[in-house]
Write a protein that holds these residues in place. Structure first.
Motif, PDB file in Angstrom:
ATOM      1  N   PHE A 206       2.126 -29.675 -14.254  1.00  0.00           N
ATOM      2  CA  PHE A 206       2.347 -30.518 -15.441  1.00  0.00           C
ATOM      3  C   PHE A 206       3.817 -30.904 -15.574  1.00  0.00           C
ATOM      4  O   PHE A 206       4.142 -31.996 -16.034  1.00  0.00           O
ATOM      5  CB  PHE A 206       1.770 -29.862 -16.719  1.00  0.00           C
TER       6      PHE A 206
ATOM      7  N   ARG B  90       4.394 -33.839 -13.232  1.00  0.00           N
ATOM      8  CA  ARG B  90       3.726 -35.049 -13.728  1.00  0.00           C
ATOM      9  C   ARG B  90       4.490 -35.684 -14.888  1.00  0.00           C
ATOM     10  O   ARG B  90       4.490 -36.892 -15.063  1.00  0.00           O
ATOM     11  CB  ARG B  90       2.288 -34.719 -14.145  1.00  0.00           C
ATOM     12  N   HIS B  91       5.136 -34.852 -15.689  1.00  0.00           N
ATOM     13  CA  HIS B  91       5.883 -35.384 -16.831  1.00  0.00           C
ATOM     14  C   HIS B  91       7.325 -35.746 -16.477  1.00  0.00           C
ATOM     15  O   HIS B  91       8.042 -36.278 -17.311  1.00  0.00           O
ATOM     16  CB  HIS B  91       5.873 -34.376 -17.984  1.00  0.00           C
TER      17      HIS B  91
ATOM     18  N   LEU C 135      -4.143 -25.252 -20.292  1.00  0.00           N
ATOM     19  CA  LEU C 135      -3.869 -26.675 -20.013  1.00  0.00           C
ATOM     20  C   LEU C 135      -4.298 -27.036 -18.582  1.00  0.00           C
ATOM     21  O   LEU C 135      -4.960 -28.052 -18.357  1.00  0.00           O
ATOM     22  CB  LEU C 135      -2.366 -26.942 -20.185  1.00  0.00           C
TER      23      LEU C 135
ATOM     24  N   HIS D 226      -7.234 -29.899 -18.962  1.00  0.00           N
ATOM     25  CA  HIS D 226      -6.778 -31.297 -18.818  1.00  0.00           C
ATOM     26  C   HIS D 226      -5.968 -31.569 -17.562  1.00  0.00           C
ATOM     27  O   HIS D 226      -6.211 -32.546 -16.869  1.00  0.00           O
ATOM     28  CB  HIS D 226      -5.934 -31.693 -20.040  1.00  0.00           C
ATOM     29  N   CYS D 227      -4.981 -30.700 -17.284  1.00  0.00           N
ATOM     30  CA  CYS D 227      -4.055 -31.018 -16.194  1.00  0.00           C
ATOM     31  C   CYS D 227      -4.546 -30.431 -14.879  1.00  0.00           C
ATOM     32  O   CYS D 227      -3.871 -29.651 -14.216  1.00  0.00           O
ATOM     33  CB  CYS D 227      -2.637 -30.557 -16.527  1.00  0.00           C
TER      34      CYS D 227
ATOM     35  N   PRO E 102      -5.942 -35.420 -13.344  1.00  0.00           N
ATOM     36  CA  PRO E 102      -5.671 -35.152 -14.761  1.00  0.00           C
ATOM     37  C   PRO E 102      -6.575 -35.936 -15.707  1.00  0.00           C
ATOM     38  O   PRO E 102      -6.998 -37.040 -15.402  1.00  0.00           O
ATOM     39  CB  PRO E 102      -4.215 -35.607 -14.922  1.00  0.00           C
ATOM     40  N   THR E 103      -6.853 -35.315 -16.857  1.00  0.00           N
ATOM     41  CA  THR E 103      -7.551 -36.003 -17.941  1.00  0.00           C
ATOM     42  C   THR E 103      -6.557 -36.086 -19.095  1.00  0.00           C
ATOM     43  O   THR E 103      -6.513 -35.210 -19.962  1.00  0.00           O
ATOM     44  CB  THR E 103      -8.803 -35.206 -18.379  1.00  0.00           C
ATOM     45  N   CYS E 104      -5.754 -37.116 -19.076  1.00  0.00           N
ATOM     46  CA  CYS E 104      -4.688 -37.220 -20.085  1.00  0.00           C
ATOM     47  C   CYS E 104      -5.247 -37.567 -21.464  1.00  0.00           C
ATOM     48  O   CYS E 104      -4.658 -37.183 -22.482  1.00  0.00           O
ATOM     49  CB  CYS E 104      -3.647 -38.239 -19.647  1.00  0.00           C
TER      50      CYS E 104
ATOM     51  N   CYS F 150      -5.446 -34.912 -24.209  1.00  0.00           N
ATOM     52  CA  CYS F 150      -4.608 -33.752 -23.849  1.00  0.00           C
ATOM     53  C   CYS F 150      -3.499 -33.573 -24.888  1.00  0.00           C
ATOM     54  O   CYS F 150      -2.886 -34.557 -25.320  1.00  0.00           O
ATOM     55  CB  CYS F 150      -3.989 -33.986 -22.471  1.00  0.00           C
TER      56      CYS F 150
ATOM     57  N   LEU G   1      -0.584 -32.709 -24.547  1.00  0.00           N
ATOM     58  CA  LEU G   1       0.740 -33.151 -24.081  1.00  0.00           C
ATOM     59  C   LEU G   1       0.812 -34.660 -23.852  1.00  0.00           C
ATOM     60  O   LEU G   1       1.853 -35.176 -23.465  1.00  0.00           O
ATOM     61  CB  LEU G   1       1.131 -32.416 -22.789  1.00  0.00           C
ATOM     62  N   GLN G   2      -0.275 -35.368 -24.128  1.00  0.00           N
ATOM     63  CA  GLN G   2      -0.238 -36.820 -23.910  1.00  0.00           C
ATOM     64  C   GLN G   2       0.864 -37.507 -24.732  1.00  0.00           C
ATOM     65  O   GLN G   2       1.541 -38.394 -24.222  1.00  0.00           O
ATOM     66  CB  GLN G   2      -1.599 -37.446 -24.215  1.00  0.00           C
TER      67      GLN G   2
ATOM     68  N   LEU H 153       4.030 -37.843 -22.846  1.00  0.00           N
ATOM     69  CA  LEU H 153       3.990 -38.544 -21.568  1.00  0.00           C
ATOM     70  C   LEU H 153       4.640 -39.908 -21.742  1.00  0.00           C
ATOM     71  O   LEU H 153       4.259 -40.673 -22.629  1.00  0.00           O
ATOM     72  CB  LEU H 153       2.518 -38.696 -21.141  1.00  0.00           C
TER      73      LEU H 153
ATOM     74  N   VAL I  20       0.529 -41.329 -15.105  1.00  0.00           N
ATOM     75  CA  VAL I  20       0.593 -40.242 -14.116  1.00  0.00           C
ATOM     76  C   VAL I  20       0.001 -40.708 -12.801  1.00  0.00           C
ATOM     77  O   VAL I  20      -1.106 -41.228 -12.761  1.00  0.00           O
ATOM     78  CB  VAL I  20      -0.197 -39.007 -14.623  1.00  0.00           C
TER      79      VAL I  20
HETATM   80  S1  SF4 Z   1      -0.953 -35.559 -20.530  1.00  0.00           S
HETATM   81 FE1  SF4 Z   1      -1.855 -35.735 -18.468  1.00  0.00          FE
HETATM   82  S2  SF4 Z   1      -0.182 -35.162 -17.077  1.00  0.00           S
HETATM   83 FE2  SF4 Z   1       0.372 -34.438 -19.118  1.00  0.00          FE
HETATM   84  S3  SF4 Z   1      -0.310 -32.319 -19.169  1.00  0.00           S
HETATM   85 FE3  SF4 Z   1      -1.937 -33.592 -20.034  1.00  0.00          FE
HETATM   86  S4  SF4 Z   1      -3.304 -34.030 -18.319  1.00  0.00           S
HETATM   87 FE4  SF4 Z   1      -1.359 -33.315 -17.456  1.00  0.00          FE
END
Ligand code: SF4
Length: 217
Positions: A150, A153-154, A191, A195-196, A200-202, A205, A207-208, A211, A215
């Motif tokens: 994660f 990805r971020h 997480l 999702h991650c 990924p299933t943003c 999530c 943390l979306q 972002l 991604v």
């Molecule tokens: S928003 Fe997407 S990339 Fe970020 S932690 Fe969630 S699933 Fe992963």
């Protein structure tokens, strides 16, 4: 609020307390940290149940058990030969150098204890820090594949970032509190499992909102 605190708040608000890694003793936690290498926790639980039913959560019993028998007991956790060797080696080491007492081993100050754990065969930074955090209750942040995934990805870490660089992202920004690090790591595992994942299933999530770019997988 800094970035690490924002991540924690978002995860905690979404999932709440994880009540992670229940274990009856430091030895059980150390065994869990070794057995969980490269395997799912559900498989670790099966191996741990077998060890309990054999009354083998005991340093002396683990050392005295033939390697082939121990391998059979922990087979569900995978890599059972290597893990059995790791377990017997560290149990012997504690017998020989710490009078068979994990409490005595844990009297070492944190960096000396970490160096000691890393000198054990089959123990790398993730396992050492899991033992330090969960069994010895020291403020070490455990970095695993979920954490790195994660962060990359971020854009909070580079794909080539070292374990130490990834860990310092958290330790530099957070209060040095083992309970906080414990909870944070458990939330990151949640997480990574939900999702991650590799894909990924943003959407949905927690943390979306953090972002800033799409991604790439
Ligand atoms: S928003 Fe997407 S990339 Fe970020 S932690 Fe969630 S699933 Fe992963």
């Amino acid at each position: 609020m800094n970035t690490a605190q924002q991540i924690y708040e978002a995860l905690y608000q979404h999932w709440g307390e994880q009540h992670w890694w229940p274990a009856d003793s430091p030895l059980e936690m150390i065994l869990g940290a070794v057995l969980t290498q490269n395997t799912a926790w559900t498989q670790v639980e099966k191996a741990m149940q077998r060890l309990k039913s054999e009354q083998a959560i005991d340093l002396n019993r683990l050392v005295d058990t033939p390697a082939s028998t121990l391998e059979e007991w922990i087979r569900p956790a995978g890599f059972f030969r290597q893990k059995a060797r790791t377990i017997q080696t560290f149990c012997q080491h504690i017998q020989q150098h710490y009078n068979g007492s994990i409490d005595t081993l844990f009297e070492l100050e944190t960096s000396a204890l970490r160096t000691e754990l890393l000198s054990w065969r089959g123990v790398g930074p993730e396992t050492a820090d899991s033992i330090l955090l969960y069994a010895a209750r020291r403020p070490l942040f455990v970095i695993d594949a979920y954490t790195k995934r994660f962060m990359v990805r971020h854009g909070w870490a580079d794909e080539k970032a070292t374990y130490a660089t990834l860990a310092s992202f958290f330790t530099d920004q957070l209060e040095q509190d083992p309970a906080l690090f414990n909870e944070f790591h458990a939330l990151i595992v949640q997480l990574g499992k939900t999702h991650c994942r590799p894909t990924p299933t943003c959407e949905g999530c927690p943390l979306q909102p953090l972002l800033t770019h799409p991604v790439s997988v």
